[in-house]
Design an enzyme around this catalytic site. Structure first.
Site, short mmCIF file in Angstrom:
data_model
loop_
_atom_site.label_atom_id
_atom_site.label_comp_id
_atom_site.label_asym_id
_atom_site.label_seq_id
_atom_site.Cartn_x
_atom_site.Cartn_y
_atom_site.Cartn_z
N SER A 131 0.85 -1.19 0.00
CA SER A 131 0.00 0.00 0.00
C SER A 131 0.88 1.25 0.00
O SER A 131 2.05 1.19 0.43
CB SER A 131 -0.86 0.00 1.27
OG SER A 131 -1.46 1.27 1.48
N TYR A 144 -1.31 -0.58 10.55
CA TYR A 144 -1.63 -0.94 9.16
C TYR A 144 -0.46 -0.57 8.25
O TYR A 144 0.02 -1.40 7.46
CB TYR A 144 -2.92 -0.25 8.69
CG TYR A 144 -3.21 -0.56 7.23
CD1 TYR A 144 -3.58 -1.84 6.85
CD2 TYR A 144 -3.06 0.41 6.24
CE1 TYR A 144 -3.82 -2.15 5.51
CE2 TYR A 144 -3.29 0.12 4.91
CZ TYR A 144 -3.67 -1.17 4.55
OH TYR A 144 -3.88 -1.47 3.22
#
Ligand code: NDP
Ligand code: 8X3
Length: 245
Positions: A131, A144
């Site tokens: 990501s 995350y």
């Protein structure tokens, strides 16, 4: 016919990958916990094209049992993953942090380890979903982002270790993609999801799936190491500064 294993094929990017690879003539083993969604994909794409494998990626025994029928995988798309929560670290849930690490890191590493001998034998490919959160910190991104930074660096480390094997490894690093990602992150808050994506013209699962398929279909001598994508509407902000007084 080549076979791709796509984890997290019940939704979003993984579901779109199943459709994209099917359209390109691949056989797909699609995983997830929601059996009904995998069954619907098998109905749509054909039972000889799409093979459901129902398990929680954190359950190694269930995973090995479900995948025993599919020993010949040419491409592993490590897509299953999630963010939980948007709170800053000092208010975040430790359980949520552990769930993200167990899913995004430990399960990904474990599945990769299990499939490596077969991938080496077949000179296969590994495409990992990292990501932009791996590179650009934002408040509430804490663990995350940490898990996705791990995926980025693990992908590069695999490239190094797999030198000479012919196995290709890519870290795909998207920004905003409209999927169920934000619903999961906010525990089902549709308003929060709509507010994030509304008017932003975000990327779609199909956008990322076409990228994954492209990476997996390149000539055997080419390796994309990392590939970062964003919608045009998303970009960077400056540093924040807290001031006294
Ligand atoms: P979705 O929530 O739409 O899909 C997530 C998928 O992961 C589902 O198929 C879900 O299946 C599966 N999954 C999650 N936890 C588990 C588990 N414990 N066991 C098995 N499967 C699991 O999100 P996206 O499609 O957006 O996310 C896919 C990947 O892309 C993730 O790794 C995410 O971090 C990454 N990503 C997403 C971005 C975005 O903006 N959407 C941007 C950058 C990266 P099920 O619930 O049926 O088990
Ligand atoms: C998901 C993208 O920007 O929401 O990985 O962290 S972001």
């Amino acid at each position: 016919m080549k076979t791709v294993l796509v984890t997290g094929a019940t939704s979003g990017i993984g579901e779109a990958c199943a459709r994209a690879f099917a359209a390109a003539g691949w056989r797909i083993v699609g995983t997830g916990r929601r059996a009904d969604r995998l069954a619907a994909l098998a109905d749509e794409l054909g039972a000889d094209v799409f093979h459901p494998a129902v398990f929680d990626v954190r359950d190694e025994a269930a995973r090995d049992a479900a995948l025993a029928a599919f020993p010949q995988i040419d491409c592993l798309v490590n897509n299953a993953g999630l963010a939980l929560g948007t709170e800053p670290a000092q208010r975040a849930s430790l359980d949520a942090w552990k769930t993200m690490i167990d899913t995004n890191v430990t399960a990904l590493v474990s599945l990769t380890h299990a499939l490596l001998p077969g991938l080496i034998a077949r000179k296969g490919a590994i495409v990992n979903l990292s990501s932009v959160a791996a590179t650009y910190p934002y408040t509430g991104g804490n663990v995350y982002g940490g898990t996705k930074a791990f995926v980025h660096q693990f992908s590069l480390g695999l490239r190094s270790d797999l030198a000479g094997t012919g196995v290709r490894v890519t870290s795909i690093e998207p920004g905003m993609v409209e999927t169920e990602f934000t619903l999961v992150r906010t525990q089902g808050n549709q308003q929060a999801s709509d507010a994030l994506y509304g008017g932003a013209n975000p990327m779609t699962g199909e956008d990322i799936a076409q990228t994954v398929l492209w990476v997996a279909s390149l000539p055997a001598h080419l390796n994309i190491n990392t590939l970062e994508l964003m919608p045009v509407s998303q970009s960077f902000a400056g540093f924040q500064v807290s001031r006294e007084g």
